[in-house]
Design an enzyme around this catalytic site. Structure first.
Site, PDB file in Angstrom:
ATOM      1  N   HIS A  43      30.984 -54.515 -28.995  1.00 15.69           N
ATOM      2  CA  HIS A  43      31.307 -55.094 -27.845  1.00 15.69           C
ATOM      3  C   HIS A  43      32.794 -54.349 -27.975  1.00 15.69           C
ATOM      4  CE1 HIS A  43      32.019 -58.884 -25.282  1.00 15.69           C
ATOM      5  NE2 HIS A  43      32.914 -58.011 -24.721  1.00 15.69           N
ATOM      6  N   GLU A  70      27.718 -54.151 -25.219  1.00 14.88           N
ATOM      7  CA  GLU A  70      28.307 -55.511 -24.324  1.00 14.88           C
ATOM      8  C   GLU A  70      29.642 -55.335 -23.985  1.00 14.88           C
ATOM      9  OE1 GLU A  70      26.909 -58.666 -26.921  1.00 14.88           O
ATOM     10  OE2 GLU A  70      28.928 -58.767 -27.606  1.00 14.88           O
ATOM     11  N   HIS A 190      25.147 -66.052 -29.182  1.00 17.16           N
ATOM     12  CA  HIS A 190      26.345 -66.619 -29.531  1.00 17.16           C
ATOM     13  C   HIS A 190      26.262 -67.816 -30.304  1.00 17.16           C
ATOM     14  CE1 HIS A 190      30.662 -66.692 -28.822  1.00 17.16           C
ATOM     15  NE2 HIS A 190      30.545 -65.500 -28.193  1.00 17.16           N
TER      16      HIS A 190
HETATM   17  N1  PXP Z   1      26.490 -61.996 -27.160  1.00 20.91           N
HETATM   18  C1  PXP Z   1      27.464 -61.899 -26.766  1.00 20.91           C
HETATM   19  C2  PXP Z   1      27.718 -61.459 -25.116  1.00 20.91           C
HETATM   20  C3  PXP Z   1      28.973 -61.770 -27.103  1.00 20.91           C
HETATM   21  O1  PXP Z   1      30.029 -61.563 -26.955  1.00 20.91           O
HETATM   22  C4  PXP Z   1      28.882 -62.071 -28.653  1.00 20.91           C
HETATM   23  C5  PXP Z   1      30.045 -62.037 -29.589  1.00 20.91           C
HETATM   24  O2  PXP Z   1      30.584 -60.875 -29.421  1.00 20.91           O
HETATM   25  C6  PXP Z   1      27.507 -62.308 -29.416  1.00 20.91           C
HETATM   26  C7  PXP Z   1      26.351 -62.415 -28.699  1.00 20.91           C
HETATM   27  C8  PXP Z   1      27.582 -62.700 -30.953  1.00 20.91           C
HETATM   28  O3  PXP Z   1      28.050 -63.857 -31.047  1.00 20.91           O
HETATM   29  P1  PXP Z   1      28.289 -64.152 -32.684  1.00 20.91           P
HETATM   30  O4  PXP Z   1      29.237 -63.233 -32.984  1.00 20.91           O
HETATM   31  O5  PXP Z   1      28.726 -65.673 -32.157  1.00 20.91           O
HETATM   32  O6  PXP Z   1      26.918 -64.218 -33.213  1.00 20.91           O
END
Ligand code: PXP
Length: 237
Positions: A43, A70, A190
């Site tokens: 990201h 992302e 997430h």
């Molecule tokens: N999906 C998106 C769109 C995110 O922004 C994130 C965090 O960067 C994640 C998934 C992964 O989340 P986590 O780090 O809580 O596993």
């Protein structure tokens, strides 16, 4: 089969803390693949506080699994993604300084902007996933935009899970059924963890991909990366 995409933002955070190259992001990404991860997620944010644009360029030619980038589709982000051509781009509605993504798109209000962005990525043969809350209307909006997939924002599931796994999963299962009926692919991410992942997968076995970063990297501090990835993969069997 549900693929595990490991989000390696936290590895870049650790590297940047000392300004050097330890840990080496590419080596960790390749090890995640070697240990069984079927994808790598990054990201890159405008301030490059973890993943840098140069990391994205360095990773792409070396990865052998699915590469998912992302982020918010600013001009700079879109140019980078079209240049690098990952397997998938996940569009996230977060502001430049935001700590982490905390909601999905309003696929109705944001439709004019998003449909142009989706069309541009499709011209480059890049699969497009739209980050949404567990909400049927948002899924329908994503389908109208021409998206290939949606990613369900699972923080509310993770938060409620300790109280009632069934109640926590309910809106996600309902939305996932709508997503399936629309013919879209389905991702989730997430706050997924070794505690809550297997139950979500049991409820929605047709998930195409989960992307997991924070909890997985925390677990790896105690169990090591190889054992941790093995355990997450087990949750998806
Ligand atoms: N999906 C998106 C769109 C995110 O922004 C994130 C965090 O960067 C994640 C998934 C992964 O989340 P986590 O780090 O809580 O596993």
């Amino acid at each position: 089969m549900t693929k595990l995409s490991v989000n390696i933002n936290k590895i870049a955070t650790l590297r940047n803390a000392r300004g050097g190259d330890n840990p080496n992001l590419l080596s960790v990404a390749l090890d995640c693949e070697r240990f069984g991860a079927q994808g790598i997620t990054v990201h890159p944010r405008p301030d490059e506080r973890h993943i840098r644009y140069s990391d994205v360029r360095e990773l792409k030619p070396r990865l052998t699994t699915e590469f998912n980038i992302e982020g918010f589709p600013s001009k700079e982000f879109c140019d980078l993604v079209c240049e690098v051509k990952p397997t998938q781009v996940t569009l996230v509605p977060d502001k430049p300084g935001q700590l982490t993504s905390d909601h999905g798109w309003d696929t109705g209000k944001d439709a004019p902007f998003l449909s142009d962005v989706v069309a541009e990525f499709h011209k480059h043969d890049i699969r497009v996933s739209i980050f949404i809350d567990a909400n049927a209307e948002a899924a329908q909006g994503a389908a109208s935009l021409g998206a290939d997939r949606v990613e369900l924002y699972t923080e509310p599931y993770a938060r409620l899970y300790a109280q009632s796994p069934e109640e926590a999963a309910k809106p996600f299962l309902q939305t996932a059924q709508v997503v399936k009926s629309l013919g879209l692919g389905l991702n989730a991410g997430h706050d997924l963890s070794l505690q809550n992942l297997a139950f979500l997968h049991q409820q929605i076995p047709w998930l195409d991909e989960v992307s997991i970063g924070h909890a997985l990297i925390c677990d790896a501090l105690y169990m090591g990366l190889e054992e941790t990835i093995r355990k997450y993969l087990n949750c998806l069997r």
